[in-house]
Enzyme design. Structure first.
Site, PDB file in Angstrom:
ATOM      1  N   ASP A  32      51.649  40.756   7.933  1.00  0.00           N
ATOM      2  CA  ASP A  32      50.894  39.831   8.776  1.00  0.00           C
ATOM      3  C   ASP A  32      50.162  40.576   9.891  1.00  0.00           C
ATOM      4  O   ASP A  32      50.666  41.546  10.449  1.00  0.00           O
ATOM      5  CB  ASP A  32      51.873  38.814   9.381  1.00  0.00           C
ATOM      6  CG  ASP A  32      51.197  37.788  10.262  1.00  0.00           C
ATOM      7  OD1 ASP A  32      50.374  37.023   9.745  1.00  0.00           O
ATOM      8  OD2 ASP A  32      51.503  37.765  11.469  1.00  0.00           O
ATOM      9  N   GLU A  43      47.122  41.484   5.500  1.00  0.00           N
ATOM     10  CA  GLU A  43      46.215  40.498   6.089  1.00  0.00           C
ATOM     11  C   GLU A  43      45.436  41.246   7.169  1.00  0.00           C
ATOM     12  O   GLU A  43      45.897  41.396   8.298  1.00  0.00           O
ATOM     13  CB  GLU A  43      46.985  39.324   6.696  1.00  0.00           C
ATOM     14  CG  GLU A  43      46.051  38.231   7.189  1.00  0.00           C
ATOM     15  CD  GLU A  43      46.556  37.497   8.421  1.00  0.00           C
ATOM     16  OE1 GLU A  43      46.012  36.425   8.721  1.00  0.00           O
ATOM     17  OE2 GLU A  43      47.476  37.997   9.094  1.00  0.00           O
TER      18      GLU A  43
END
Length: 751
Positions: A432, A485
Site C-alpha cells: 500500500d 500501489e
C-alpha cells in the site's frame, strides 16, 4: 562467575550479604533494574571474614505475597524471609540445602486471600537467545526474526513455559505483564542481553491464549508505558488489545498448490482478482462477523462460480478501528481476531488453495497509527519511526512513518512480509501507498520535508528497503507476487533489482484507472472530446507489468459506486457499467475488481454492513452479475486475453481514431489465437460499421454486452459474420458490424 549446573549468576562482591541487598532492592522497587537476573534467583554469598565458608542466597521479588517458600528436591520447603519494608523474599542456603535445590526450583507464595500459588522461578534460567540471532538482527538480516522475538511456547531443561523477547534499546526496565501476574509491572522484569537492546525472560507454566503486554520504563525520562508485542501472533478482539500467547497446531493440506506456485508463470497466466473486505462481504443473519472458516466456504464457492482466479484481502493484520479497513495496523503478525483465531485464518487460505484460488493480501509498510498501546514511541523513544516529524509523520493520515534507515526496523518489516508468505501461505502482497514511501516531499510543502544526502526528494532508505524486500520474497518464495500501489511515474517499479528497478512483480495502473473513470463519468455526448483519455494508456502500457484496478478506493469517500458514477437513466447506467467492465477485461494487464461492483451495487461501500446481496434477485443487477461472470470466464479461457499482457506484440489497434463516434477497436494476440474487441461508447446503435480484419472467414460473436440475458437491448449480429474482401484500416479484409448501444463486442475467427 556463572554456575552452569545450577544456572546461578555472578558472585556478590560485598562482605555483608544483607546490606548488599539495599541498592538493588531500591532499583527493583522503583522499576529501574535493567538486569534483575544478576540479583534475583540463586547466587553465591561472599566468603565470611575468615574466608572459610561459602553459602548461597536465594532471592525472589514477590510484590503481592505475604509469605513465601522454596521447594527442595525431597519435598521439603525452605521458608523465605521478607526483607524489611520491601517485596524481596530471601533465604540463605547451606551446602546441604543448596545441593538439594532443583536446578529450576519452585517458589510458593501466599497472598491476602490465604491461597497458595506455586511456579518455577523464571530467574533460575540462563539466557536463551543466541549471539548469532542478535548479530543478524543488528545487521537487519534475520529473516525468521518472528521465531526469536515475541512470545513462544517452548520447553527449557524439561520445563514448559513461554519465552518472551522484545527490542527496546532505550528502556531502563522492561517487564512482562499479563493475566498470569495481575498485570503487575514489577512481578516479571526481564533481562537485557548485552548491548543489543533485546530483552528476554522465560516464564514457566504459561501456555496457549495467556494474555500479555510489555511494561517499559524509559531510561532518561522515567516514563512508563504499556505496549503490545510488535511480534505477537494473536491478539484480543477489539476494543481490547492485549496479545495472546499462540502456537499454531494447523496441519496444512495445500502442498500441491505450493509446489505448483513455485513454477507458476504468472506473466502469461490469467490473473483476475476479486478484492474483498472480509468484514462486509457477508455477515450472518444478525449482522455479526462470520468466522474465517465460514467465509472460506461461502466466498470460495462464489469466486469459483464467478470465474475469478485470486482473492485479494484488504488488510487482515490486527487493527483497532473498523473504519480504517485494516490500513492502520497495530498487530503486524496477528490475523485480526474479528473473524477467529490465526489457525482459522490458516484454514481460510488452505481452503482457497485446495479449491484452486490464490490469496493476495494488502500489506501496509508505509505508515502505522499513533495508538498509545502500539508501535509509536515504543520504548519511550522514536524507535520504529523518525524523531523529526518532517520525516516521521504523515500529515494527511495522522500516522507515523517507519524509519527505513534503521536496520532493525527494516528487519521487522521484511520478516513480517516473509511471515505472511511462508507461515500463512499468502500468494502475494499488494504493498500500500508506495508513492508515499518513495518521496520525502510526498504531500508536503516546501520547508515541511528534509532532502536526502544528495539534496533530492527521493527517500533513499525506502528505496533500498523495497528492493531488499522484493529480492528476499522472490528468492525465498518463488512464484509469490509483489504488487505496488504506486501512483506516480517512478521508473522501473516492476523491473528486477539487478536492473536498478524496485523489484515488484506488478504495479497498479492508476493512470489507466483515473483516465478511464474520468471518461466513463462523462455524458456520451461529450465523450468525443476526451477520446485520448481512453487511448493514452497504450503510450506507456508496457513500461511496467500493470494491473488494471477498479478498487475499493473508487467506491468510497463520496465517490459513489461504479454504477452510480455512470451517466444516464438506470438502463444506460447498467449498460455503461458493462461497457466499463468489458473495457477493463479486454485491455492488456491483469485485473482487479472490488466486491459489489460485479453486481452493480448502487450505494457506496459501507464497511459496517454486508453487501446488498438481495440486489442479485433484481433483473438489472442480476444481468450485470451474469455479464461479469461471462466476462471472467472468457478472460480465463482465451489465451489472447492474458498471454501477452506485458508485451506490445499482444495488442494491435484496429482503429483508435474514431473519436467523432466514440468507437474503439483493437485486437489481442497470443500464440494460438487473435480476438477482436470493439467498443461503442455512445447509446446509438451503429449499423454497418466497418472494421478491418486480418483474415477472411467466419467470425463468431463470443460476447455481446448488450445481450438480453445481461439486461441489454439485444442489438447485434446474429452470432457470426463473414469477412469480405477489400482492405480496410491497414487490414486485408473487413467486417460490416452492427454495434450495440453502449456496448462491447468480442469476435474470434472460426477455424
Amino acid at each position: 562467575m556463572v554456575d552452569t549446573a545450577k544456572g546461578t549468576n555472578k558472585k556478590d562482591t560485598s562482605f555483608d550479604a544483607l546490606k548488599s541487598l539495599e541498592e538493588p532492592i531500591g532499583r527493583l522497587a522503583h522499576g529501574k533494574h535493567h538486569d534483575p537476573f544478576e540479583f534475583l534467583g540463586i547466587h553465591e554469598c561472599p566468603l565470611d571474614i575468615s574466608g572459610q565458608r561459602t553459602d548461597w542466597m536465594i532471592r525472589e521479588w514477590l510484590p503481592t505475597a505475604e509469605k513465601a517458600r522454596v521447594k527442595l528436591s525431597n519435598g521439603d520447603y525452605i521458608e523465605l524471609q521478607r526483607y524489611p519494608d520491601s517485596d524481596l523474599f530471601y533465604a540463605t542456603l547451606t551446602e546441604i540445602s543448596y545441593q538439594n535445590l532443583p536446578q529450576h526450583y519452585s517458589v510458593s507464595w501466599c497472598e491476602g486471600n490465604g491461597l497458595w500459588h506455586e511456579l518455577i522461578s523464571p530467574y533460575s534460567f540462563l539466557p536463551i537467545i543466541g549471539e548469532l540471532d542478535l548479530h543478524l538482527f543488528s545487521e537487519g538480516r534475520h529473516w525468521h526474526l518472528y521465531e526469536i522475538l515475541g512470545a513462544h511456547q517452548q520447553e527449557v531443561d524439561g520445563v514448559s513455559g513461554v519465552r518472551f523477547a522484545v527490542w527496546a534499546p532505550a528502556a531502563e526496565r522492561v517487564s512482562v505483564v499479563g493475566d498470569f501476574n495481575g498485570w503487575h509491572g514489577l512481578r516479571h522484569p526481564m533481562r537485557v542481553i548485552g548491548g543489543s537492546g533485546v530483552w528476554e525472560i522465560f516464564i514457566p507454566g504459561l501456555s496457549q491464549n495467556d494474555l500479555y503486554k510489555f511494561e517499559i520504563r524509559h531510561r532518561d525520562s522515567g516514563n512508563v508505558v504499556v505496549k503490545t508485542d510488535p511480534y505477537a501472533q494473536a491478539m484480543e478482539m477489539r476494543p481490547a488489545n492485549a496479545c495472546k500467547v499462540y502456537q499454531s497446531s494447523y496441519e496444512w493440506q495445500d502442498q500441491a498448490w505450493l509446489q505448483q506456485r513455485e513454477h507458476f508463470s504468472w506473466q502469461e497466466a490469467p490473473i483476475n482478482v476479486y478484492e474483498v473486505h472480509l468484514g462486509s462481504w457477508q455477515r450472518d443473519d444478525a449482522g455479526n462477523f462470520l468466522n474465517y472458516r465460514e467465509i472460506a466456504h461461502r466466498l470460495v464457492g462464489y469466486v469459483q462460480w464467478m470465474g475469478y482466479t485470486h482473492i485479494e484481502l484488504l488488510p487482515v493484520s490486527e487493527h483497532p478501528l473498523d473504519q480504517s479497513w485494516g490500513y492502520q495496523t497495530t498487530g503486524y503478525f496477528a490475523p485480526t481476531s474479528r473473524f477467529g483465531t490465526p489457525d482459522d485464518f490458516r484454514y481460510f487460505v488452505d481452503y482457497c488453495h485446495r479449491h484452486g484460488i490464490g490469496v493476495f493480501l494488502d500489506w501496509v509498510p508505509a505508515h502505522f497509527p499513533k495508538d498509545s498501546f502500539a508501535l509509536g514511541r515504543f520504548d519511550g523513544s522514536a524507535l520504529y519511526e523518525h524523531e523529526d516529524p518532517r520525516l516521521g509523520e504523515h500529515q494527511d493520515w495522522g500516522t507515523y512513518i517507519f524509519n527505513f534507515g534503521r536496520n532493525e526496523v527494516r528487519n521487522f518489516l521484511i520478516a513480517n512480509a516473509l511471515y505472511w508468505v511462508k507461515e500463512l501461505h499468502i500468494d502475494g502482497l499488494r504493498v500500500d501507498a508506495v508513492a508515499s514511501m518513495l518521496y520525502l516531499n510526498y504531500s508536503r510543502e516546501d520547508g515541511q520535508w528534509v532532502p536526502n544526502k544528495h539534496g533530492g526528494c527521493e527517500n533513499l532508505e525506502a528505496i533500498e528497503f523495497l528492493q531488499t524486500l522484493n529480492y528476499e520474497i522472490h528468492s525465498q518464495a518463488p512464484g509469490v507476487m509483489m504488487m505496488a500501489e504506486e501512483s506516480t511515474s517512478w521508473p522501473m517499479v516492476s523491473r528486477p533489482t539487478w536492473m536498478g528497478g524496485l523489484g515488484f512483480s506488478m504495479k497498479w495502473n492508476m493512470g489507466w484507472m483515473n483516465d478511464t473513470l474520468s471518461y466513463m463519468e462523462k455524458e456520451p455526448v461529450f465523450r468525443s472530446y476526451h477520446h485520448n483519455e481512453l487511448t493514452f494508456s497504450q503510450m506507456y502500457a508496457y513500461t511496467e507489468n500493470f494491473i488494471l484496478p477498479l478498487s475499493h478506493d473508487e467506491v468510497v469517500h463520496m465517490k459513489n459506486s461504479l454504477i452510480g458514477k455512470m451517466p444516464g437513466d438506470d438502463w444506460q447506467k447498467a449498460a455503461n457499467l458493462r461497457l466499463l467492465l468489458g473495457y477493463q477485461m479486454l485491455n492488456p494487464g491483469k485485473k482487479l475488481l472490488f466486491m459489489g461492483s460485479e453486481f452493480a451495487q448502487w450505494t457506496e461501500w459501507n464497511e459496517s454492513q454486508s453487501l446488498p446481496w438481495e440486489l442479485c434477485d433484481v433483473s438489472l443487477n442480476r444481468g450485470v452479475q451474469l455479464y461479469s461472470r461471462e466476462l471472467n470466464h472468457l478472460y480465463k479461457q482465451n489465451s489472447a486475453l492474458h498471454q501477452r499482457d506485458f508485451n506490445s506484440e499482444g495488442f494491435e489497434w484496429i482503429d483508435c481514431h474514431d473519436y467523432q463516434q466514440s468507437i474503439l477497436s483493437f485486437m489481442r494476440h497470443s500464440n494460438e489465437q487473435t480476438i477482436l474487441c470493439i467498443f461503442n461508447f455512445t447509446p446509438v446503435v451503429r449499423e454497418n460499421y466497418r472494421i478491418g480484419v486480418p483474415q477472411a472467414g467466419t467470425y463468431r460473436e463470443m460476447l455481446n454486452s448488450d445481450a438480453e440475458c445481461f439486461g441489454g437491448s439485444n442489438a447485434g449480429n446474429g452470432g457470426e459474420l463473414y469477412a469480405q474482401d477489400g482492405g480496410w484500416m491497414n487490414q486485408g479484409f473487413h467486417l460490416d458490424l452492427t454495434l450495440p448501444p453502449l456496448g462491447v463486442l468480442v469476435l474470434v475467427k472460426q477455424d
